[in-house]
Each structure stands twice: as structure tokens, then as C-alpha cells.
Design an enzyme around this catalytic site. Structure first.
Site, short mmCIF file in Angstrom:
data_model
loop_
_atom_site.label_atom_id
_atom_site.label_comp_id
_atom_site.label_asym_id
_atom_site.label_seq_id
_atom_site.Cartn_x
_atom_site.Cartn_y
_atom_site.Cartn_z
N ARG A 139 109.18 19.99 -15.15
CA ARG A 139 107.93 20.70 -15.44
C ARG A 139 106.76 20.16 -14.62
O ARG A 139 105.68 20.75 -14.61
CB ARG A 139 107.62 20.60 -16.94
CG ARG A 139 107.14 19.25 -17.39
CD ARG A 139 107.20 19.07 -18.90
NE ARG A 139 106.18 19.76 -19.63
CZ ARG A 139 105.01 19.24 -20.00
NH1 ARG A 139 104.69 18.02 -19.63
NH2 ARG A 139 104.17 19.95 -20.71
N ASP A 147 102.48 7.82 -10.45
CA ASP A 147 103.90 8.11 -10.18
C ASP A 147 104.22 7.91 -8.70
O ASP A 147 105.29 7.40 -8.34
CB ASP A 147 104.22 9.57 -10.51
CG ASP A 147 104.07 9.92 -11.96
OD1 ASP A 147 105.01 10.46 -12.55
OD2 ASP A 147 102.98 9.68 -12.54
N ARG A 192 89.77 13.20 -14.89
CA ARG A 192 90.28 11.84 -15.10
C ARG A 192 91.13 11.41 -13.93
O ARG A 192 91.59 12.22 -13.12
CB ARG A 192 91.10 11.75 -16.39
CG ARG A 192 92.38 12.59 -16.40
CD ARG A 192 93.14 12.39 -17.70
NE ARG A 192 94.36 13.17 -17.78
CZ ARG A 192 94.46 14.37 -18.34
NH1 ARG A 192 93.39 14.94 -18.87
NH2 ARG A 192 95.62 15.01 -18.38
N SER A 193 91.34 10.11 -13.85
CA SER A 193 92.23 9.55 -12.84
C SER A 193 93.45 8.98 -13.58
O SER A 193 93.78 9.41 -14.69
CB SER A 193 91.50 8.47 -12.02
OG SER A 193 92.30 8.04 -10.94
N GLU A 265 96.63 21.35 -20.56
CA GLU A 265 98.08 21.41 -20.45
C GLU A 265 98.78 21.08 -21.77
O GLU A 265 100.01 21.15 -21.86
CB GLU A 265 98.56 20.45 -19.35
CG GLU A 265 98.48 18.97 -19.71
CD GLU A 265 97.10 18.35 -19.58
OE1 GLU A 265 97.02 17.10 -19.64
OE2 GLU A 265 96.10 19.09 -19.41
N ASP A 297 101.10 8.11 -21.87
CA ASP A 297 100.77 9.17 -22.81
C ASP A 297 102.06 9.69 -23.47
O ASP A 297 102.76 10.47 -22.87
CB ASP A 297 100.00 10.30 -22.13
CG ASP A 297 100.58 10.72 -20.78
OD1 ASP A 297 101.36 9.97 -20.16
OD2 ASP A 297 100.25 11.83 -20.35
N GLU A 479 113.85 11.05 -16.43
CA GLU A 479 112.50 10.49 -16.51
C GLU A 479 112.45 9.14 -17.21
O GLU A 479 111.70 8.25 -16.82
CB GLU A 479 111.63 11.50 -17.23
CG GLU A 479 110.19 11.11 -17.40
CD GLU A 479 109.44 12.11 -18.25
OE1 GLU A 479 108.21 12.19 -18.10
OE2 GLU A 479 110.07 12.81 -19.06
N GLU A 497 105.80 14.82 -26.10
CA GLU A 497 105.36 16.20 -26.27
C GLU A 497 106.26 17.24 -25.62
O GLU A 497 106.03 18.44 -25.77
CB GLU A 497 103.95 16.35 -25.69
CG GLU A 497 102.91 15.46 -26.34
CD GLU A 497 101.55 15.55 -25.67
OE1 GLU A 497 100.55 15.63 -26.40
OE2 GLU A 497 101.50 15.55 -24.43
#
Length: 531
Positions: A139, A147, A192-193, A265, A297, A479, A497
Site C-alpha cells: 500500500r 525508510d 511533518r517529517s 490517510e 506509528d 514489513e 492499522e
């Protein structure tokens, strides 16, 4: 402007002309249509709609919605299908042909995960970039900030200097264009960063002969200015934006997002979380956004208790963020000296020294024998150890005694059969136990190796076994992974999520680097579809 710089700017201009980004985020652009789609769960994944490409001018779509929504039999899902093209998710490409070794599988994935500016649909949420870039997969069809550093580790070992060079210029372009590197190249990420790893990327570029680090000194300075923009106006005990001035006048940083609305998102998820909290909804949204800026997150690291509604990210001074900013300040000092700017070099040496002293005073916890996050609102450390404790070792901010004690704490409290755990707590969040993530393994491995701790090689071996085990059985990398075998088998991680994603950028990058460092490891001989 040099010839190379002119070429980069011209390429960026061509990319922008080929696929202009909407200057507004999807929520700002589509307003009540956005709310209806996200709260009505037109798509199972909240990220799908914000990544959709409009089939006509966004203004015309919103006008059509306002005109048609009150008509009898209006079908919102049909309206969305008629006016938007959903993003393509390349799931089917992530399964390796039977018998392919893990290293070859990773080398073959880079082109699958590469996106090009010409592929950007017009008027969507994608921010144009001048060059090709590698996405995580599943996604996640856009460039992500932290990343990408771990992905680059693997690109370097795969001999993909072309992609490393393209990515280097993309990140410099983002800083030049927006004043910081957004969370990802989407308009809804601009507020945001993420962990500021551009300084680590720059070292990697120089080490592999892509370009000299000095070339990116202007961008490093600009990123530092983004993270410290509010520092000068703060009095002791005050916090604003990314900056916190402690009672003794010392400065540290926190994660922050400039907006206090639901993440676009994850709109429905954030609205639902805020409803479970006694705090004002906007306060909860800000905390969720800041948690997303951290890259973790989400995690109990940011929460009171196990409920995400108790998130308090902006009250916490994180170990990893401040160690990275120390590294950034120290590197700017070194490069400024090399450039002959003695005044700037002296200024940043002083900033780096002050930050390291503050890290030692506030974030080093002698009783725990490790670096701990600090809750500045409550004036107390966060007692739970997390894998972020390895970051000061990775950037060289620890002294040998601190490094040795941190290594012992990581071994005693976070080491699992499959690698290094995120935290000590088992929760429904994906950045908690029992999940293991490739970037956290690499930071621990690199940090411990810097100080000669043999735990580094043990983590590397366990992590390679974890990745290779699942690859042999399922012919893919994922992942995240559960670090304790389930019924004797390694399985992909859970929580969070969204479903577990295949791909996967930073898993590929870290694994490829570790396979290069240990060619005798069985993972180099593991073949897809074989036990």
C-alpha cells in the site's frame, strides 16, 4: 549554479510539468466529499482515497458532488468510481520464482519497487520528484523518508549506484523545495517529517562514491533550521513546535506535526481514536500525527497504558531524534570547517557539544544502564526500554561505558530468538512486542559494532535466520516479523492499522547488507519455496 545543479533543477521542472501535484491536500481540496468517503468507508483502507488519481479537474469533481449528492438514489461509491482511479498495488510481483536465492530475489525487487516521475498521475496527492525512487511496496506506493536510508543500504550492496544517485538528488530537491523532507512525497505528508536521517544518507553517498558529502552542506543546514526553527523564542520551561527548552535552559527536540486534524490517510481511524479519549479531539489528532512523524506509528512508547487514545507523543523527548540531531550538528560543523567557514563550524560544534551534554544529563539513565525517552511534562524518564536506545551508539554519541551498559540492557531486556524487540510491552500496536523491524535491527547492529560488542553479530544472525525462514516457506519478504516462533515457525508480524505488507523496502535493504557482510550465512543459500 553548476552544470549538475542546473540539470537537476531542469529535471525537477519537467517532472512538475508532466504531473502537477494538487497544491491542496485531499481533505482541503475535496472537503465534504472527502469526509463522506472516509467516514462512509467507501474503501476498506483509508489510504486508498487520498492516493486516488482524479479523472478530471478536482474543482469540477467537487462541484459535481455538490450538485448530485442530494438527488434520489445517489450512490457515493459509484460516484467515486466514476471520478477517481484507485492506486495500483503491485502485490503479485512480490513472490519469488521457486528456487531463487534470497539475495537474487532482493536484487530483482529493486526495479519492481522503483517509480518514475513520468508515472505520476496529474492533480493527485503525489509530490513530483526529479528522479526515479524506490518505494516500500504494498500500500506504500510513494517515497518515505527514514525508510529510504535502510533501503539505500541494500541498493549499495546490489550495485545500484544509479538509484542511489537518483535518490540523493531527490532528497536534496525535497529540502530545497519544501524546507524539509516530508514524511513521504504526498501532499498530505507535508506537515511533518520523519527521523532526520539525511545526514546518514550523505555519509552513505560519500562512502560509496556517489558524491562528496560537502555537496549537501546547504541542505543539511536547512534541515537543521527546520528542526530548530522555534528554539530562539523559547524561555525555560516552554515548548513550541519541534523544540523544548528545559527548565535549566537546555534545548532538546520532540516529534511534531504542524496540523491538528485527523491524518488524511487514516481519517476514520483517528476520529474513532479521538472519540475514546476525554481530551479535545484536536489534541489527540496532534499526538497521533506526531507519533506518525516518529516513524514508530504506533507504540506504547508514546502512550499511557495500552490504549492508543492515551497517546502523548509531544510530551516526550525521544532518544533517537536527539541523537540524530546531535549527529547532524556535528556533521555540519565538520563540513563547514572543510568548506573554510570557521564561524559556522564553531557555532555547530558548540550546538553539538551542548546537545550531547544534555543527552547525557536527561536521556542517559544510569539506574537503567541505558538511554531512555524523557517525559518533560512530568519531569521523569519513560521507564520502558525501547530499541531506540541503540541510536546514540549508532551515531557515536555514547562513551564506551554507556555503550557497554546499553548493550547489556538490550541483551537482557529486548533480545528475542528472532532478533531485537521494539519494546518490552506486548500491545495491539505494530511497534511493540512481539514484532521486529529491519531498521531497528540495523541500528542496533551498527551501533553495537561501533563499540566492539559481540551482541551485534548475534542480532544479525538471528535476524537473517528470521527473514530466510519465512522466505523459504512463503517466497517473499515482509514489513515486520514476529520474533518468537509460532508453533515452531517464523511468521509475519501483526498489529497496527493495516494488514501485513509484502515487499518490502527496508527489509530488503537491511537483509541485503547483512548477507553481503556474512557471505557464509545460510541465508545466502536459501531458496524460495524450499524448507
Amino acid at each position: 549554479m553548476s552544470g549538475a545543479e542546473r540539470e537537476r533543477h531542469e529535471a525537477a521542472a519537467r517532472a512538475a510539468q508532466a504531473a502537477p501535484a494538487d497544491p491542496l491536500t485531499p481533505a482541503d481540496r475535496y472537503r465534504e466529499l472527502f469526509e463522506a468517503v472516509q467516514l462512509g468507508r467507501v474503501f476498506e483502507d483509508s489510504k486508498t482515497f487520498v492516493d486516488c488519481a482524479p479523472k478530471r479537474a478536482p474543482e469540477a469533481i467537487l462541484q459535481a458532488y455538490r450538485r448530485e449528492r442530494g438527488q434520489p438514489g445517489f450512490d457515493l461509491a459509484a460516484f467515486v468510481r466514476a471520478h477517481f482511479a484507485p492506486p495500483r498495488v503491485h502485490r503479485s510481483h512480490y513472490v519469488s520464482p521457486p528456487g531463487q536465492p534470497l539475495r537474487e530475489h532482493i536484487d530483482g525487487l529493486w526495479d519492481v519497487l522503483t517509480r518514475h516521475p513520468a508515472q505520476h498521475p496529474p492533480h493527485g496527492s503525489l509530490l513530483p520528484l526529479p528522479n526515479a525512487y524506490v518505494v516500500p511496496g504494498g500500500r506504500f506506493g510513494e517515497l518515505y523518508y527514514w525508510d529510504s536510508y535502510f533501503t539505500m543500504l541494500g541498493l549499495a550492496e546490489s550495485g545500484r549506484g544509479d538509484l542511489l544517485r537518483a535518490m540523493a538528488d531527490n532528497f536534496a530537491y525535497l529540502i530545497d523545495a519544501y524546507g524539509h523532507v516530508p514524511n513521504g512525497n504526498r501532499s498530505y505528508y507535508l506537515s511533518r517529517s520523519q527521523p532526520p536521517v539525511f545526514v546518514l544518507m550523505v555519509e552513505l553517498f560519500e562512502r560509496h562514491g556517489i558524491c562528496k558529502a560537502l555537496r549537501y552542506l546547504p541542505q543539511l543546514r536547512r534541515e537543521h533550521a527546520f528542526w530548530t526553527a522555534d528554539a530562539g523564542a523559547l524561555r525555560p520551561g516552554e515548548a513550541r513546535g519541534h523544540c523544548v527548552r528545559l527548565e535549566d535552559g537546555r534545548l532538546l527536540n520532540r516529534y511534531w506535526d504542524a496540523r491538528d486534524a485527523p491524518r488524511e490517510e487514516a481519517h476514520l481511524e483517528d476520529v474513532t481514536t479521538a472519540r475514546r479519549s476525554p481530551r479535545p479531539a484536536r489534541a489527540v489528532y496532534r499526538e497521533l500525527r506526531a507519533g506518525a512523524a516518529s516513524g514508530w506509528d504506533f507504540s506504547s512508547r508514546w502512550c499511557d497504558g495500552d490504549e492508543l487514545s492515551g497517546i502523548r507523543t509531544t510530551a516526550i523527548l525521544p532518544v533517537d531524534l536527539n541523537a540524530l540531531l546531535w549527529k547532524l550538528e556535528a556533521q555540519i560543523a565538520l563540513l563547514s570547517a572543510a568548506a573554510g567557514d570557521a564561524a559556522q563550524a564553531a557555532r555547530f560544534r558548540a550546538l553539538a557539544q551542548a546537545r550531547r551534554e544534555t543527552i547525557d544529563r536527561v536521556l542517559w539513565n544510569a539506574r537503567a544502564g541505558a538511554y531512555l525517552d524523557y517525559d518533560f511534562e512530568r519531569g521523569a524518564p519513560r521507564e520502558a526500554l525501547t530499541a531506540a536506545a541503540a541510536m546514540p551508539l549508532y551515531v557515536g554519541a555514547a562513551d564506551p561505558g554507556q555503550a557497554a551498559r546499553t548493550g547489556a540492557a538490550l541483551r537482557a531486556r529486548l533480545l528475542r530468538p528472532g532478533g531485537l524487540d521494539c519494546t518490552e510491552r506486548v500491545t495491539p500496536e505494530q511497534w511493540d512486542s512481539p514484532n521486529g523491524w529491519a531498521p531497528l535491527q540495523w541500528l542496533a547492529i551498527g551501533g553495537l559494532r561501533r563499540y566492539g560488542d559481540p551482541l551485534a553479530d548475534e542480532i544479525a544472525s538471528r535476524w537473517l535466520h528470521t527473514v530466510a525462514n519465512l522466505y523459504r516457506r512463503e517466497s517473499k519478504l515482509v514489513e515486520k516479523y514476529v520474533l518468537v516462533p509460532q508453533d515452531g515457525e517464523i511468521v509475519g508480524g501483526g498489529g497496527g492499522e493495516y494488514p501485513l505488507q509484502d515487499g518490502f523496502g527496508w527489509t530488503n535493504g537491511v537483509t541485503r547488507r547483512l548477507l553481503h557482510e556474512d557471505p557464509a550465512h545460510p541465508g545466502n543459500r536459501s531458496c524460495a519455496g524450499r524448507r
